[in-house]
Structures are given as structure tokens and as C-alpha cells.
Write a protein that holds these residues in place. Structure first.
Motif, PDB file in Angstrom:
ATOM      1  N   ALA B  40       6.343  -8.278 -39.248  1.00  0.00           N
ATOM      2  CA  ALA B  40       7.036  -6.996 -39.545  1.00  0.00           C
ATOM      3  C   ALA B  40       6.026  -5.861 -39.844  1.00  0.00           C
ATOM      4  CB  ALA B  40       8.075  -7.248 -40.432  1.00  0.00           C
ATOM      5  N   TYR B  41       5.080  -6.264 -40.864  1.00  0.00           N
ATOM      6  CA  TYR B  41       4.154  -5.449 -41.145  1.00  0.00           C
ATOM      7  C   TYR B  41       3.318  -4.567 -39.983  1.00  0.00           C
ATOM      8  CZ  TYR B  41       0.428  -2.739 -43.547  1.00  0.00           C
ATOM      9  OH  TYR B  41      -0.383  -1.927 -43.889  1.00  0.00           O
ATOM     10  N   ALA B  42       2.623  -5.802 -39.329  1.00  0.00           N
ATOM     11  CA  ALA B  42       1.858  -5.134 -38.338  1.00  0.00           C
ATOM     12  C   ALA B  42       2.635  -4.365 -37.143  1.00  0.00           C
ATOM     13  CB  ALA B  42       1.314  -6.434 -37.520  1.00  0.00           C
ATOM     14  N   ALA B  51      -2.781  -0.843 -39.087  1.00  0.00           N
ATOM     15  CA  ALA B  51      -1.990  -1.601 -40.013  1.00  0.00           C
ATOM     16  C   ALA B  51      -3.160  -1.866 -41.266  1.00  0.00           C
ATOM     17  CB  ALA B  51      -1.670  -2.790 -39.584  1.00  0.00           C
ATOM     18  N   TYR B  52      -3.095  -0.895 -42.301  1.00  0.00           N
ATOM     19  CA  TYR B  52      -4.033  -0.880 -43.427  1.00  0.00           C
ATOM     20  C   TYR B  52      -4.020  -2.292 -43.932  1.00  0.00           C
ATOM     21  CZ  TYR B  52      -4.177   4.013 -42.514  1.00  0.00           C
ATOM     22  OH  TYR B  52      -4.290   5.241 -42.005  1.00  0.00           O
ATOM     23  N   ALA B  86      11.438  -6.848 -45.620  1.00  0.00           N
ATOM     24  CA  ALA B  86      10.649  -7.992 -44.832  1.00  0.00           C
ATOM     25  C   ALA B  86       9.117  -7.295 -44.962  1.00  0.00           C
ATOM     26  CB  ALA B  86      10.896  -7.951 -43.365  1.00  0.00           C
ATOM     27  N   VAL B  87       8.999  -6.082 -44.729  1.00  0.00           N
ATOM     28  CA  VAL B  87       7.575  -5.669 -44.796  1.00  0.00           C
ATOM     29  C   VAL B  87       7.136  -5.534 -46.234  1.00  0.00           C
ATOM     30  CG1 VAL B  87       6.160  -3.150 -44.944  1.00  0.00           C
ATOM     31  CG2 VAL B  87       7.711  -3.910 -42.885  1.00  0.00           C
ATOM     32  N   ALA B  88       8.034  -5.330 -47.185  1.00  0.00           N
ATOM     33  CA  ALA B  88       7.784  -5.302 -48.665  1.00  0.00           C
ATOM     34  C   ALA B  88       7.227  -6.606 -49.221  1.00  0.00           C
ATOM     35  CB  ALA B  88       9.021  -4.944 -49.674  1.00  0.00           C
ATOM     36  N   ARG B  89       7.912  -7.636 -48.462  1.00  0.00           N
ATOM     37  CA  ARG B  89       7.365  -9.038 -48.988  1.00  0.00           C
ATOM     38  C   ARG B  89       6.395  -9.348 -48.492  1.00  0.00           C
ATOM     39  NH1 ARG B  89      13.090 -10.038 -48.932  1.00  0.00           N
ATOM     40  NH2 ARG B  89      13.103 -10.314 -46.764  1.00  0.00           N
ATOM     41  N   GLN B  90       5.833  -8.772 -47.233  1.00  0.00           N
ATOM     42  CA  GLN B  90       4.474  -9.320 -46.665  1.00  0.00           C
ATOM     43  C   GLN B  90       3.601  -8.373 -47.407  1.00  0.00           C
ATOM     44  OE1 GLN B  90       5.131  -8.427 -42.722  1.00  0.00           O
ATOM     45  NE2 GLN B  90       6.430 -10.159 -42.170  1.00  0.00           N
ATOM     46  N   LEU B  91       3.712  -7.342 -48.006  1.00  0.00           N
ATOM     47  CA  LEU B  91       2.785  -6.705 -48.997  1.00  0.00           C
ATOM     48  C   LEU B  91       2.847  -7.093 -50.437  1.00  0.00           C
ATOM     49  CD1 LEU B  91       3.226  -3.088 -47.476  1.00  0.00           C
ATOM     50  CD2 LEU B  91       1.372  -4.525 -47.021  1.00  0.00           C
ATOM     51  N   ALA B 136      -8.514   8.838 -42.833  1.00  0.00           N
ATOM     52  CA  ALA B 136      -7.658   7.590 -42.760  1.00  0.00           C
ATOM     53  C   ALA B 136      -7.505   6.771 -41.339  1.00  0.00           C
ATOM     54  CB  ALA B 136      -6.048   8.105 -42.690  1.00  0.00           C
ATOM     55  N   ASN B 137      -8.434   7.527 -40.375  1.00  0.00           N
ATOM     56  CA  ASN B 137      -8.253   6.663 -39.014  1.00  0.00           C
ATOM     57  C   ASN B 137      -9.764   5.793 -39.231  1.00  0.00           C
ATOM     58  OD1 ASN B 137      -8.178   6.250 -36.588  1.00  0.00           O
ATOM     59  ND2 ASN B 137      -8.973   7.846 -35.645  1.00  0.00           N
ATOM     60  N   CYS B 138      -9.399   4.903 -39.996  1.00  0.00           N
ATOM     61  CA  CYS B 138     -10.470   3.847 -40.170  1.00  0.00           C
ATOM     62  C   CYS B 138     -10.986   3.379 -38.781  1.00  0.00           C
ATOM     63  CB  CYS B 138      -9.816   2.583 -40.952  1.00  0.00           C
ATOM     64  SG  CYS B 138      -8.696   2.681 -42.173  1.00  0.00           S
TER      65      CYS B 138
END
Lengths: 135, 159
Positions: B40-42, B51-52, B86-91, B136-138
Motif C-alpha cells: 500500500a505504501y509503494a 516512495a521515500y 495500512a500505509v501507517a502500519r507499513q511506516l 525532494a526529487n531524489c
């Protein structure tokens, strides 16, 4: 009990056949538009095209998705490449209702400063379906 | 004797059929496309930029990012509650904290002390150039940014 299981199995098996398509989403939005206005005339690619290029503030849809929606776009701030928005050029577009709703909400907000109406969403899909290369 | 082996053979056939069936059921339950699906994060946080990597901000800072997605650096990046959790848990963030209203400024990786130190030799002019478009554009300079690869060998300054 057995009947419940049978129904569940039928629904599971039928699920892939019920996947969203650009056409089914366009029809669903048009149907929604019709419930609020009896005189609604159906999706208009020309109206979709006008909305796509409308720029009331900093951006239009074309700013990130280019003025040829069958071409690869670029995010106005981050520069990240964006795969073509037209389902004609990109079969992954408009096949997931939740994803489409999420991005209509965000991008209409960012571009027009408001949500798009169901009629406008149907117009936009109609326009994108006709985008062969030029727009 | 003969009947005993006969029964054993039937047993063996039944059990192997059962095993084949179970293996098939397990494979069918997880279609290959499902298994290869990005997290979900990616998927959600890699749509507009790299996706930092999670390690680059503190959990408390990620919580503020997630709680302010409707005013995310000039764009609307809002998510529904289920996806945001879901994103929170992955972070590594408590989903409850990640949805609590906050007036805090949205934190940036590019404003952390370590980031400024590592990048203090890069000119503002280069950062503004069309090839980079901001610190920010790594991935403009770190080709492996999406895979959390930032080591000196993989840095390539665009010109």
C-alpha cells in the motif's frame, strides 16, 4: 448453510467477470447524472475535451497529463513521469472504480478547486476513450 | 499380503490426490498478480514521487504527514481511512495517531539536519534546474532511490 456457501462461491467465481472497464464506469457516471437531471443528454467527448483543457488556476488536466492524453505525462511539481491517461494507450486505466474516484477527487480539487460532477466524469472518460494520439 | 499392499496403494493414491488438491487450492487462493502487488505504501506514496524510504523520517513525523494528506505540499493526496491505516502500519506508525487532526507544519526529509549536511555542496541553481526540480526529487541524482540506495557510488548529478 450449504446454500450460503454456494452463493459465496458463485460470487467469488463471477468477480473477475464484473471488473470495471472505461465503458462500464462511463455508463455508471452517466446513470448517476441522469438521476439528478431528467434532461441529461449523455456523455459528451467535446465537453470532456473542454474541461480537460480548462485552467481556472495554476493547472489544467493537461499540465500533468499533456494535451495529448495518449502520451506520457509529467507531474507539474515533482517531475515524475505519469503513464498515459487515455485507456486507448494504457489498458491499466479506468479499470478500478475506487482508484478512479480517488484520483478524480484529488485532481479535480487541485485543478478546478472543486469536485467534478458525475456528468463531467462521464464526459472526461468519453473524451479520453476517443483520444487516439491527438486531442 | 496381497490385499494389504492393495489397500496401502489406494491409501497412497487418495493421500497424494488430497495433497495435490490442497497445493492447487493454496496456489489458486493467491493468484500470482496478487502476490507481486506492490505494498500500500509503494502504491499510494510512490504515485507522485519516489516512495521515500521509511527510515528517513521519525514515526512522529510520518504521523503528521499522514494526518495532513488533504493539504500535502500544495496537492490533495487524501486517502480513505482503511488505506491510510495500512500505509501507517507499513511506516511503523499507530493508525490512530496518523488520523488525528493536527495544525503542525508538514515535515520534510529535505529539511532534516542530516539531509542538509549530506547535500551542502549542491548549488541552489542545480536544484532548481529542469532536470532536478527540487531536492525532494531524489531519483534525479540517486537512481536507486526507490530501492533505498543512496550510497556514493550510485550518485549521478544530471547536467
Amino acid at each position: 448453510m450449504f446454500r450460503k456457501a454456494l452463493i459465496a462461491a458463485t460470487v467469488l467465481l463471477a468477480a473477475p467477470a464484473l471488473a470495471d472497464t472505461p465503458e462500464s464506469l462511463m455508463r455508471a457516471y452517466a446513470e448517476q447524472a441522469r438521476t439528478t437531471s431528467a434532461s441529461y443528454a449523455g456523455p459528451s467527448p467535446a465537453a470532456g475535451r473542454r474541461l480537460f483543457h480548462q485552467q481556472p488556476r495554476d493547472w489544467s488536466c493537461a499540465t500533468c497529463h499533456t494535451d495529448q492524453p495518449a502520451a506520457t505525462g509529467r507531474h507539474a511539481i515533482t517531475g515524475k513521469t505519469i503513464a498515459p491517461l487515455s485507456p486507448v494507450a494504457n489498458p491499466n486505466r479506468f479499470c478500478d472504480a475506487a482508484k478512479v474516484e480517488k484520483w478524480f477527487k484529488r485532481n479535480c480539487n487541485d485543478t478546478l478547486g472543486r469536485l467534478c460532477t458525475p456528468a463531467e466524469k462521464a464526459d472526461l472518460i468519453a473524451f479520453l476513450l476517443g483520444a487516439k494520439g491527438g486531442a | 499380503m496381497r490385499t494389504r499392499t492393495g489397500i496401502r496403494r489406494i491409501d497412497w493414491i487418495v493421500w497424494s490426490l488430497a495433497a495435490v488438491f490442497l497445493a492447487y487450492a493454496a496456489v489458486a487462493a493467491v493468484p500470482p498478480t496478487e502476490a507481486a502487488k506492490p505494498t500500500a505504501y509503494a502504491e499510494e506514496c510512490g504515485a507522485c514521487h519516489t516512495a521515500y524510504p521509511a527510515r528517513l523520517l521519525r514515526p512522529a513525523d510520518w504521523a503528521v504527514v499522514l494526518a495532513t494528506l488533504d493539504r500535502h505540499f500544495g496537492v490533495d493526496a487524501s486517502l480513505n481511512d482503511t488505506t491510510r491505516a495500512a500505509v501507517a502500519r507499513q511506516l511503523g506508525v499507530d493508525p490512530a495517531v496518523a488520523s488525528a487532526a493536527t495544525t503542525k507544519a508538514v515535515p520534510r526529509i529535505t529539511q532534516q539536519g542530516w539531509f542538509r549536511e549530506e547535500h551542502d555542496e549542491i548549488s541552489a541553481q542545480l536544484l532548481r534546474s529542469p532536470a532536478v526540480r527540487g531536492a525532494a526529487n531524489c531519483s534525479a541524482c540517486h537512481a536507486g532511490a526507490d530501492r533505498d540506495q543512496f550510497d556514493d557510488h550510485s550518485v549521478r548529478i544530471p547536467r
